[in-house]
Design a protein around this motif. Structure first.
Motif, PDB file in Angstrom:
ATOM      1  N   ASP A 154       0.828  -1.194  -0.120  1.00 56.36           N
ATOM      2  CA  ASP A 154       0.002  -0.068  -0.084  1.00 56.36           C
ATOM      3  C   ASP A 154       0.714   1.227   0.008  1.00 56.36           C
ATOM      4  O   ASP A 154       0.493   1.994  -0.711  1.00 56.36           O
ATOM      5  CB  ASP A 154      -1.022   0.165   1.217  1.00 56.36           C
ATOM      6  N   GLN A 155       1.966   1.094   0.733  1.00 50.58           N
ATOM      7  CA  GLN A 155       2.691   2.481   0.671  1.00 50.58           C
ATOM      8  C   GLN A 155       3.657   2.554  -0.483  1.00 50.58           C
ATOM      9  O   GLN A 155       3.991   3.876  -0.834  1.00 50.58           O
ATOM     10  CB  GLN A 155       3.787   2.178   1.883  1.00 50.58           C
ATOM     11  N   VAL A 156       4.021   1.438  -1.193  1.00 47.01           N
ATOM     12  CA  VAL A 156       4.350   1.632  -2.441  1.00 47.01           C
ATOM     13  C   VAL A 156       3.228   2.509  -3.535  1.00 47.01           C
ATOM     14  O   VAL A 156       3.677   3.312  -4.339  1.00 47.01           O
ATOM     15  CB  VAL A 156       4.920   0.194  -3.280  1.00 47.01           C
ATOM     16  N   PHE A 157       2.128   2.028  -3.503  1.00 51.36           N
ATOM     17  CA  PHE A 157       1.152   2.580  -4.073  1.00 51.36           C
ATOM     18  C   PHE A 157       0.845   4.032  -3.895  1.00 51.36           C
ATOM     19  O   PHE A 157       0.976   5.018  -4.853  1.00 51.36           O
ATOM     20  CB  PHE A 157      -0.208   1.795  -4.017  1.00 51.36           C
ATOM     21  N   GLU A 158       1.363   4.209  -2.537  1.00 52.29           N
ATOM     22  CA  GLU A 158       1.148   5.919  -2.042  1.00 52.29           C
ATOM     23  C   GLU A 158       2.248   6.662  -2.823  1.00 52.29           C
ATOM     24  O   GLU A 158       2.019   7.736  -3.262  1.00 52.29           O
ATOM     25  CB  GLU A 158       1.113   6.008  -0.726  1.00 52.29           C
ATOM     26  N   SER A 159       3.483   6.045  -2.784  1.00 54.49           N
ATOM     27  CA  SER A 159       4.665   6.555  -3.274  1.00 54.49           C
ATOM     28  C   SER A 159       4.470   6.846  -4.810  1.00 54.49           C
ATOM     29  O   SER A 159       4.780   8.046  -5.343  1.00 54.49           O
ATOM     30  CB  SER A 159       5.916   5.719  -3.189  1.00 54.49           C
ATOM     31  N   ILE A 160       4.233   6.025  -5.697  1.00 56.62           N
ATOM     32  CA  ILE A 160       3.697   6.142  -7.182  1.00 56.62           C
ATOM     33  C   ILE A 160       2.610   7.278  -7.410  1.00 56.62           C
ATOM     34  O   ILE A 160       2.881   8.166  -8.103  1.00 56.62           O
ATOM     35  CB  ILE A 160       3.194   4.833  -7.590  1.00 56.62           C
ATOM     36  N   THR A 296      13.586  -5.538  -3.554  1.00 58.54           N
ATOM     37  CA  THR A 296      13.898  -4.516  -2.535  1.00 58.54           C
ATOM     38  C   THR A 296      13.442  -3.257  -3.088  1.00 58.54           C
ATOM     39  O   THR A 296      13.411  -2.371  -2.064  1.00 58.54           O
ATOM     40  CB  THR A 296      15.309  -4.836  -1.958  1.00 58.54           C
ATOM     41  N   ARG A 297      13.343  -2.888  -4.170  1.00 56.58           N
ATOM     42  CA  ARG A 297      13.161  -1.568  -4.604  1.00 56.58           C
ATOM     43  C   ARG A 297      11.466  -1.393  -4.434  1.00 56.58           C
ATOM     44  O   ARG A 297      10.863  -2.068  -5.065  1.00 56.58           O
ATOM     45  CB  ARG A 297      13.865  -1.074  -5.991  1.00 56.58           C
ATOM     46  N   SER A 298      10.983  -0.289  -3.622  1.00 54.66           N
ATOM     47  CA  SER A 298       9.920   0.043  -3.554  1.00 54.66           C
ATOM     48  C   SER A 298       9.304   0.758  -4.848  1.00 54.66           C
ATOM     49  O   SER A 298       8.945   1.891  -4.680  1.00 54.66           O
ATOM     50  CB  SER A 298       9.516   0.787  -2.354  1.00 54.66           C
ATOM     51  N   GLY A 299       9.323  -0.118  -6.084  1.00 54.96           N
ATOM     52  CA  GLY A 299       8.998   0.567  -7.130  1.00 54.96           C
ATOM     53  C   GLY A 299       7.943  -0.128  -8.028  1.00 54.96           C
ATOM     54  O   GLY A 299       7.384  -1.229  -7.592  1.00 54.96           O
ATOM     55  N   PRO A 300       7.491   0.115  -9.344  1.00 55.71           N
ATOM     56  CA  PRO A 300       6.924  -0.596 -10.136  1.00 55.71           C
ATOM     57  C   PRO A 300       7.209  -2.040 -10.406  1.00 55.71           C
ATOM     58  O   PRO A 300       6.232  -2.774 -10.651  1.00 55.71           O
ATOM     59  CB  PRO A 300       7.027   0.209 -11.608  1.00 55.71           C
ATOM     60  N   ARG A 301       8.377  -2.406 -10.199  1.00 53.23           N
ATOM     61  CA  ARG A 301       8.703  -3.768 -10.523  1.00 53.23           C
ATOM     62  C   ARG A 301       8.706  -4.616  -9.274  1.00 53.23           C
ATOM     63  O   ARG A 301       8.999  -5.761  -9.263  1.00 53.23           O
ATOM     64  CB  ARG A 301      10.275  -3.551 -10.946  1.00 53.23           C
ATOM     65  N   ILE A 302       8.142  -4.215  -8.242  1.00 53.66           N
ATOM     66  CA  ILE A 302       7.771  -5.049  -7.061  1.00 53.66           C
ATOM     67  C   ILE A 302       7.170  -6.230  -7.287  1.00 53.66           C
ATOM     68  O   ILE A 302       7.184  -7.204  -6.790  1.00 53.66           O
ATOM     69  CB  ILE A 302       7.650  -3.918  -5.889  1.00 53.66           C
TER      70      ILE A 302
END
Length: 319
Positions: A154-160, A296-302
């Motif tokens: 959810d926090q990755v989605f928030e970052s995006i 480990t990277r909190s981005g689109p490839r997670i």
């Protein structure tokens, strides 16, 4: 008859006048709609990860990213041309390597300013250590947005969505998040079909012997393991240093390493350790190395990272 033609001519003229009036009133309305759309997008105000109120006056044309996850998000949102500077650690997508480098954990303030950015994408994980540098940027008139240090999906989605809103690509960000959520649910649905007796216990090793560190509870990795229906044998919180004897005792079915990018033959390293021959994962050669950046990277490839984990643990299910 003459009266009829006069009447018809009058009606046609009236229709023409009305049509003309219609065009003149509709056109300004359409222009007004565009103007309203533009003003609605910017300026935009965002409360960033440090709860700073950040005002972005116009769509950024020059963006500097100080961490790889922010860079990957920006490129995925189609902002590759706008990105003019990235960290020394940025390696994806390949186009990122062509951008100006602004330093590592301690970014070069002068270099960033020289790139004349109108938006710097900072990160909460390093904001405390680079607080002075970030303030220098603000004092120089550069807009700084500190993106959250995501510890969950959810926090990755928030970052995006935060980066998308800041960069004028809110709709693309929402679409990307929606696609990622759908893909994650598909993985979870497939994993939930695994029978309880076939459920695997797993250890994720992030640093090799002699000092073994692993992914414990309250970590993003633990949530990923839960998503693919596995049991994490590391019950300690965070990223604990593990005693090899404790790992032997907990006897994982599968061992995943994430240090293959700097450890020569990471899988062979695990398989050849003294005293580990009776661990189920070693006996069955269920040891695999996965791309560290993906998991480990909190981005689109997670989400791709989750799928790679799933393939390593349940190869028959996730082919």
């Amino acid at each position: 008859m003459k009266k009829f033609y006069v009447f018809l001519l009058t009606m046609l003229l009236a229709a023409g006048v009305l049509a003309g009036c219609g065009d003149s009133t509709e056109q300004p309305k359409e222009e007004k709609k565009v103007e309203e759309g533009q003003s609605a997008a910017f300026p935009v105000t965002i409360n960033d990860a440090l709860d700073n109120e950040v005002v972005i006056e116009a769509k950024p044309e020059r963006i500097v990213s100080v961490i790889p996850s922010n860079t990957e998000i920006a490129f995925e949102l189609g902002l590759g041309e706008e990105v003019v500077g990235v960290s020394d650690f940025d390696n994806y997508p390949p186009e990122a390597a062509e951008k100006e480098k602004i330093g590592g954990l301690e970014f070069n303030v002068e270099k960033v300013i020289s790139l004349n950015p109108d938006l710097v994408l900072a990160h909460a994980s390093s904001a405390q250590n680079s607080e002075a540098g970030l303030q220098q940027l603000r004092d120089a008139g550069v807009t700084v947005l500190v993106v959250n240090d995501a510890k969950s999906f959810d926090q990755v989605f928030e970052s995006i969505e935060m980066i998308g809103t800041a960069a004028g690509e809110k709709e693309k960000a929402e679409t990307l998040v929606s696609d990622m959520k759908r893909q994650l649910e598909e993985i979870k649905t497939k994993a939930n079909g695994i029978k309880e007796e076939d459920r695997k216990s797993v250890m994720v090793e992030v640093s090799p012997a002699p000092e073994i560190y692993a992914a414990g509870t309250e970590t993003f990795m633990d949530e990923m393991l839960s998503a693919i229906n596995t049991e994490n044998i590391i019950t300690e919180e965070g990223w604990p240093k593990m005693d090899p004897e404790a790992i032997i005792e907990r006897n994982p079915d599968v061992i995943i390493t994430t240090h293959g990018y700097y450890t020569e033959d990471a899988v062979g390293n695990v398989l050849s350790r003294d005293g580990w021959q009776d661990i189920t994962a070693v006996k069955n050669k269920q040891v695999a190395d996965v791309d560290s950046d993906m998991v480990t990277r909190s981005g689109p490839r997670i989400i791709e990272g989750v799928e790679e984990l799933a393939k390593a643990v349940y190869p028959d299910v996730f082919k």
